[in-house]
Design a protein around this motif. Structure first.
Motif, PDB file in Angstrom:
ATOM      1  N   PRO A 132     111.063  31.692  50.450  1.00  0.00           N
ATOM      2  CA  PRO A 132     110.013  32.645  50.067  1.00  0.00           C
ATOM      3  C   PRO A 132     109.688  33.592  51.227  1.00  0.00           C
ATOM      4  O   PRO A 132     109.830  33.226  52.383  1.00  0.00           O
ATOM      5  CB  PRO A 132     108.806  31.755  49.754  1.00  0.00           C
ATOM      6  CG  PRO A 132     109.288  30.352  49.784  1.00  0.00           C
ATOM      7  CD  PRO A 132     110.563  30.314  50.555  1.00  0.00           C
ATOM      8  N   TYR A 133     109.243  34.783  50.834  1.00  0.00           N
ATOM      9  CA  TYR A 133     108.901  35.787  51.847  1.00  0.00           C
ATOM     10  C   TYR A 133     107.804  36.683  51.290  1.00  0.00           C
ATOM     11  O   TYR A 133     107.608  36.768  50.067  1.00  0.00           O
ATOM     12  CB  TYR A 133     110.145  36.611  52.205  1.00  0.00           C
ATOM     13  CG  TYR A 133     109.906  37.645  53.285  1.00  0.00           C
ATOM     14  CD1 TYR A 133     109.453  37.274  54.555  1.00  0.00           C
ATOM     15  CD2 TYR A 133     110.138  39.000  53.048  1.00  0.00           C
ATOM     16  CE1 TYR A 133     109.237  38.216  55.542  1.00  0.00           C
ATOM     17  CE2 TYR A 133     109.929  39.959  54.050  1.00  0.00           C
ATOM     18  CZ  TYR A 133     109.471  39.559  55.285  1.00  0.00           C
ATOM     19  OH  TYR A 133     109.258  40.490  56.268  1.00  0.00           O
ATOM     20  N   ALA A 150     111.615  43.582  52.829  1.00  0.00           N
ATOM     21  CA  ALA A 150     112.016  42.297  52.219  1.00  0.00           C
ATOM     22  C   ALA A 150     113.541  42.203  52.167  1.00  0.00           C
ATOM     23  O   ALA A 150     114.125  41.159  52.470  1.00  0.00           O
ATOM     24  CB  ALA A 150     111.409  42.166  50.827  1.00  0.00           C
ATOM     25  N   ARG A 151     114.186  43.328  51.783  1.00  0.00           N
ATOM     26  CA  ARG A 151     115.663  43.308  51.735  1.00  0.00           C
ATOM     27  C   ARG A 151     116.220  43.060  53.136  1.00  0.00           C
ATOM     28  O   ARG A 151     117.160  42.292  53.325  1.00  0.00           O
ATOM     29  CB  ARG A 151     116.211  44.619  51.173  1.00  0.00           C
ATOM     30  CG  ARG A 151     115.992  44.702  49.679  1.00  0.00           C
ATOM     31  CD  ARG A 151     116.747  45.862  49.045  1.00  0.00           C
ATOM     32  NE  ARG A 151     116.103  46.186  47.795  1.00  0.00           N
ATOM     33  CZ  ARG A 151     115.264  47.191  47.591  1.00  0.00           C
ATOM     34  NH1 ARG A 151     114.995  48.044  48.571  1.00  0.00           N
ATOM     35  NH2 ARG A 151     114.701  47.379  46.429  1.00  0.00           N
ATOM     36  N   ASN A 182     104.252  45.726  61.218  1.00  0.00           N
ATOM     37  CA  ASN A 182     105.224  46.073  60.159  1.00  0.00           C
ATOM     38  C   ASN A 182     104.932  45.401  58.816  1.00  0.00           C
ATOM     39  O   ASN A 182     105.692  45.559  57.864  1.00  0.00           O
ATOM     40  CB  ASN A 182     106.659  45.717  60.610  1.00  0.00           C
ATOM     41  CG  ASN A 182     106.827  44.231  60.856  1.00  0.00           C
ATOM     42  OD1 ASN A 182     105.924  43.449  60.538  1.00  0.00           O
ATOM     43  ND2 ASN A 182     107.954  43.827  61.397  1.00  0.00           N
ATOM     44  N   GLY A 183     103.841  44.663  58.714  1.00  0.00           N
ATOM     45  CA  GLY A 183     103.444  44.051  57.441  1.00  0.00           C
ATOM     46  C   GLY A 183     104.205  42.791  57.084  1.00  0.00           C
ATOM     47  O   GLY A 183     103.932  42.160  56.051  1.00  0.00           O
ATOM     48  N   SER A 184     105.159  42.379  57.902  1.00  0.00           N
ATOM     49  CA  SER A 184     105.949  41.193  57.560  1.00  0.00           C
ATOM     50  C   SER A 184     105.126  39.912  57.679  1.00  0.00           C
ATOM     51  O   SER A 184     104.243  39.803  58.536  1.00  0.00           O
ATOM     52  CB  SER A 184     107.161  41.100  58.498  1.00  0.00           C
ATOM     53  OG  SER A 184     107.760  39.833  58.376  1.00  0.00           O
ATOM     54  N   LEU A 185     105.483  38.952  56.852  1.00  0.00           N
ATOM     55  CA  LEU A 185     104.852  37.637  56.948  1.00  0.00           C
ATOM     56  C   LEU A 185     105.161  37.019  58.314  1.00  0.00           C
ATOM     57  O   LEU A 185     106.241  37.217  58.874  1.00  0.00           O
ATOM     58  CB  LEU A 185     105.424  36.731  55.842  1.00  0.00           C
ATOM     59  CG  LEU A 185     104.755  35.364  55.682  1.00  0.00           C
ATOM     60  CD1 LEU A 185     103.316  35.514  55.171  1.00  0.00           C
ATOM     61  CD2 LEU A 185     105.547  34.477  54.709  1.00  0.00           C
ATOM     62  N   LEU A 186     104.172  36.253  58.823  1.00  0.00           N
ATOM     63  CA  LEU A 186     104.355  35.553  60.101  1.00  0.00           C
ATOM     64  C   LEU A 186     104.623  34.079  59.825  1.00  0.00           C
ATOM     65  O   LEU A 186     104.290  33.564  58.752  1.00  0.00           O
ATOM     66  CB  LEU A 186     103.082  35.677  60.942  1.00  0.00           C
ATOM     67  CG  LEU A 186     102.643  37.099  61.307  1.00  0.00           C
ATOM     68  CD1 LEU A 186     101.176  37.108  61.734  1.00  0.00           C
ATOM     69  CD2 LEU A 186     103.526  37.650  62.432  1.00  0.00           C
ATOM     70  N   THR A 187     105.176  33.382  60.804  1.00  0.00           N
ATOM     71  CA  THR A 187     105.351  31.926  60.649  1.00  0.00           C
ATOM     72  C   THR A 187     103.988  31.256  60.673  1.00  0.00           C
ATOM     73  O   THR A 187     102.988  31.863  61.086  1.00  0.00           O
ATOM     74  CB  THR A 187     106.168  31.345  61.826  1.00  0.00           C
ATOM     75  OG1 THR A 187     105.470  31.668  63.041  1.00  0.00           O
ATOM     76  CG2 THR A 187     107.578  31.893  61.878  1.00  0.00           C
ATOM     77  N   GLU A 188     103.925  29.995  60.288  1.00  0.00           N
ATOM     78  CA  GLU A 188     102.695  29.206  60.445  1.00  0.00           C
ATOM     79  C   GLU A 188     102.424  29.058  61.943  1.00  0.00           C
ATOM     80  O   GLU A 188     103.371  28.974  62.732  1.00  0.00           O
ATOM     81  CB  GLU A 188     102.900  27.800  59.857  1.00  0.00           C
ATOM     82  CG  GLU A 188     102.990  27.741  58.347  1.00  0.00           C
ATOM     83  CD  GLU A 188     101.675  28.088  57.661  1.00  0.00           C
ATOM     84  OE1 GLU A 188     100.611  27.906  58.285  1.00  0.00           O
ATOM     85  OE2 GLU A 188     101.733  28.582  56.513  1.00  0.00           O
ATOM     86  N   PRO A 189     101.138  29.012  62.360  1.00  0.00           N
ATOM     87  CA  PRO A 189     100.863  28.858  63.797  1.00  0.00           C
ATOM     88  C   PRO A 189     101.376  27.523  64.348  1.00  0.00           C
ATOM     89  O   PRO A 189     101.301  26.495  63.679  1.00  0.00           O
ATOM     90  CB  PRO A 189      99.329  28.890  63.874  1.00  0.00           C
ATOM     91  CG  PRO A 189      98.866  29.397  62.568  1.00  0.00           C
ATOM     92  CD  PRO A 189      99.934  29.141  61.561  1.00  0.00           C
ATOM     93  N   ARG A 190     101.954  27.575  65.545  1.00  0.00           N
ATOM     94  CA  ARG A 190     102.390  26.356  66.227  1.00  0.00           C
ATOM     95  C   ARG A 190     101.779  26.367  67.620  1.00  0.00           C
ATOM     96  O   ARG A 190     101.590  27.438  68.217  1.00  0.00           O
ATOM     97  CB  ARG A 190     103.917  26.329  66.417  1.00  0.00           C
ATOM     98  CG  ARG A 190     104.712  26.587  65.181  1.00  0.00           C
ATOM     99  CD  ARG A 190     106.195  26.327  65.414  1.00  0.00           C
ATOM    100  NE  ARG A 190     106.849  27.269  66.313  1.00  0.00           N
ATOM    101  CZ  ARG A 190     107.138  28.529  66.043  1.00  0.00           C
ATOM    102  NH1 ARG A 190     106.765  29.045  64.873  1.00  0.00           N
ATOM    103  NH2 ARG A 190     107.765  29.302  66.901  1.00  0.00           N
ATOM    104  N   ALA A 191     101.491  25.183  68.142  1.00  0.00           N
ATOM    105  CA  ALA A 191     100.923  25.110  69.490  1.00  0.00           C
ATOM    106  C   ALA A 191     102.031  25.412  70.496  1.00  0.00           C
ATOM    107  O   ALA A 191     103.137  24.894  70.387  1.00  0.00           O
ATOM    108  CB  ALA A 191     100.357  23.715  69.736  1.00  0.00           C
ATOM    109  N   PHE A 192     101.742  26.284  71.433  1.00  0.00           N
ATOM    110  CA  PHE A 192     102.734  26.673  72.425  1.00  0.00           C
ATOM    111  C   PHE A 192     102.169  26.363  73.804  1.00  0.00           C
ATOM    112  O   PHE A 192     101.152  26.946  74.208  1.00  0.00           O
ATOM    113  CB  PHE A 192     103.023  28.172  72.270  1.00  0.00           C
ATOM    114  CG  PHE A 192     103.918  28.721  73.333  1.00  0.00           C
ATOM    115  CD1 PHE A 192     105.269  28.429  73.329  1.00  0.00           C
ATOM    116  CD2 PHE A 192     103.405  29.523  74.355  1.00  0.00           C
ATOM    117  CE1 PHE A 192     106.098  28.938  74.321  1.00  0.00           C
ATOM    118  CE2 PHE A 192     104.231  30.038  75.334  1.00  0.00           C
ATOM    119  CZ  PHE A 192     105.579  29.730  75.316  1.00  0.00           C
ATOM    120  N   ASN A 193     102.804  25.430  74.513  1.00  0.00           N
ATOM    121  CA  ASN A 193     102.295  25.081  75.839  1.00  0.00           C
ATOM    122  C   ASN A 193     102.594  26.204  76.823  1.00  0.00           C
ATOM    123  O   ASN A 193     103.712  26.706  76.891  1.00  0.00           O
ATOM    124  CB  ASN A 193     102.904  23.770  76.329  1.00  0.00           C
ATOM    125  CG  ASN A 193     102.115  23.243  77.507  1.00  0.00           C
ATOM    126  OD1 ASN A 193     102.062  23.864  78.559  1.00  0.00           O
ATOM    127  ND2 ASN A 193     101.466  22.112  77.321  1.00  0.00           N
TER     128      ASN A 193
END
Ligand code: ATP
Length: 537
Positions: A132-133, A150-151, A182-193
């Motif tokens: 999904p996107y 999307a394409r 650019n309006g693109s979906l982002l990944t889910e947040p992840r903790a970044f040390n």
């Protein structure tokens, strides 16, 4: 000062920093490296002056603070004890299209029409990507506007000619799930040390992992006992340090404000726990003045005292109280061990942001190191006849942020009249003379007159043991003044024909020009050193 738009100011400041040699992009000839900055000739002097004044006021002018200079790489257990290996992280998101990385908590909320797809199939090969996107576009804009990225998204996943599947649209309000660029979906947040990792020794194994310190403070805690043994100090007392710190910031920005390599100036001031300090004398009243330390001061008084001390120090280098703001962190914002934290903020052109944090950290750090190292961090207080782990007040300042604040604070454009009577813009860096990179410019009026040049060089040699001097003999005198105005040099000394005795009563006098008022006075050469020293110290 002429009115200048805020974003223009930052552009002008960044450009002046490069043009005059305050700050350069690190590794510029290779295209730079994001989040790293170098200080040029003027910047290096400015930084040195600021650090020296901090050191001077923190330790040399006090009986109760001593210094430390510890290593950047330390035993990795330190960062386990301090909590950095598990909790020193920021929430990170990646753009699914451009791969650009953002701090999730810094994404601007956006509204509009969100288009969703369940996946795509290649028109030629029939290959399916059931991933999904989604793309967010301004409300009412044509759907094609969303389909294009999307394409591209499905092309990046191996489809040459993707047919989008399962399209639906839903209006969204104040969402932080989309890349604002650019309006693109982002990944889910992840903790970044945020700690930079490296390996100690020739073997790159988990056993040899070490970290570049993300703050200078922990070295002070782990050396607490050693310093105590040698420094002939009694609690309350402090240990301070200036040094590099490294944080792999997700999104370095605002010029040097958020860098990946920076310097800190930190003090850990160790105090008695309140019950020990107040056992015989009781607690001071809430409104007790906090200018002179008293034996029964608890953490609240010491905390207020250090906030006041730090503000006075900022004032002493030219940041007025008006240019600062104070933010008392709310209960829910405090680290779990902190009793109170005040952030000292500066009104940067890009927003009011933190320069320094002053935290009352209880006995958290020493207790943690006691637990993890198995070595006692307790102190026996002979006067109070009590053994305890000291509590701490921590004023923690960033050198680079302060340099940026001082540069922004100093930058000034004004309209003046040039030699021919026409208006011109003068850019002047109004640094406080105490921290100005160069204190005085020395100029012979004419370059082609050996007698003027010899006298000017003699004046330079006279001043040099006492302050940083810039000698300049080329160009019209007005241009030489302007160059020093841009460098923030507070004083200019010009050697002219009167110096040589053209008017006998002015023999061995020079003109002393003030950068800010542009006024010139006549000073005897023999009085120059004390006159200038009185203004720059
Ligand atoms: P921020 O919330 O802005 O990331 P912080 O609260 O994490 O800062 P501290 O850990 O309290 O910062 O560090 C103390 C000081 O070190 C800060 O007040 C700041 O002046 C400086 N500092 C921290 N991170 C950076 C950075 N990435 N670049 C430059 N200076 C920094």
């Amino acid at each position: 000062m002429a009115e200048i738009k805020t974003q223009d100011i930052m552009e002008k400041i960044v450009s002046l920093c490069k043009r005059r040699g305050f700050i350069f992009q690190s590794s510029e000839v290779y295209g730079g490296i994001n989040g790293f900055w170098d200080y040029g000739p003027l910047g290096a002097e400015l930084k040195r002056n600021v650090k020296e004044r901090w050191w001077e006021s923190m330790t040399r002018q006090r009986d109760d603070v001593v210094g430390l200079d510890a290593t950047i790489i330390m035993h990795p257990r330190i960062w386990e004890a301090s909590g950095h290996t598990t909790t020193f992280s920021d929430p990170m998101v990646d753009c699914l299209l451009s791969k650009k990385r953002f701090r999730a908590d810094q994404i601007e909320p956006q509204s509009g029409d969100a288009y969703f797809w369940t996946g795509a199939q290649d028109r030629e090969t029939g290959k399916a990507v059931p991933e999904p996107y989604s793309v967010l576009i301004p409300s009412g804009k044509d759907a094609e506007y969303a389909r294009k990225p999307a394409r591209q998204f499905y092309q990046l996943r191996g489809l040459k000619s993707p047919a989008l599947e399962g399209e639906r649209m839903e209006p969204v309000v104040t969402s932080i799930r989309y890349n604002p660029e650019n309006g693109s979906l982002l990944t889910e947040p992840r903790a970044f040390n945020l700690m930079f990792k490296t390996f100690v020794g020739p073997v790159e194994s988990e056993d040899n992992v070490a970290y570049l310190r993300p703050e200078t403070a922990q070295a002070i805690f782990v050396q607490f006992k050693n310093v105590l043994d040698v420094a002939r100090q009694k609690v309350p007392f402090g240990i301070c340090q200036i040094g590099k710190a490294f944080r792999n910031e997700i999104n370095p920005r605002n010029f040097t404000f958020r860098s990946r390599e920076f310097e800190q100036m930190e003090l850990e001031f160790f105090i008695r726990p309140d019950d020990v300090a107040q056992a015989s004398l009781g607690a001071p009243p809430d409104d007790a003045p906090v200018s002179t330390p008293a034996a029964n001061w608890g953490w609240k008084e010491w905390h207020k005292y250090w906030v006041e001390e730090r503000v006075r120090w900022y004032e002493s280098i030219g940041l007025t109280r008006d240019s600062l703001e104070f933010y008392w962190q709310k209960k829910e914002e405090l680290a779990h061990y902190a009793k109170a934290t005040v952030d000292i903020l500066y009104k940067f052109p890009f927003g009011t942001q933190e320069l320094e944090g002053i935290a009352a950290r209880g006995d958290f750090d020493l207790t943690q190191h006691q637990k993890f190292s198995g070595k006692s961090m307790e102190y026996f207080d002979e006067e109070a006849k009590s053994k305890y782990v000291p509590h701490v007040i921590e004023p923690s300042a960033g050198v680079d942020r302060l340099i940026l604040a001082l540069i922004c604070n100093a930058y000034c454009e004004e309209t003046v009249t040039d030699d021919k009577g026409s208006p011109e813009t003068r850019v002047v860096m109004r640094f406080h003379p105490r921290i100005a990179p160069v204190k005085v410019g020395v100029f012979p009026l004419l370059k082609n007159r050996p007698d003027l040049v010899a006298k000017a060089r003699a004046v330079r040699e006279l001043l040099r043991p006492h302050m940083s001097v810039f000698y300049d003999e080329t160009g019209a005198i007005g241009r030489r003044y302007r160059r020093q105005d841009e460098a923030g040099t507070p004083f200019g000394v010009t050697i002219d024909f009167d110096t040589l005795g053209e008017k006998p009563e002015l023999l061995d006098t020079v003109t002393l020009r003030d950068r800010d008022t542009m006024e010139q006075s006549r000073v005897r050469i023999q009085d120059l050193v004390p006159t200038l020293l009185a203004k720059i110290t």
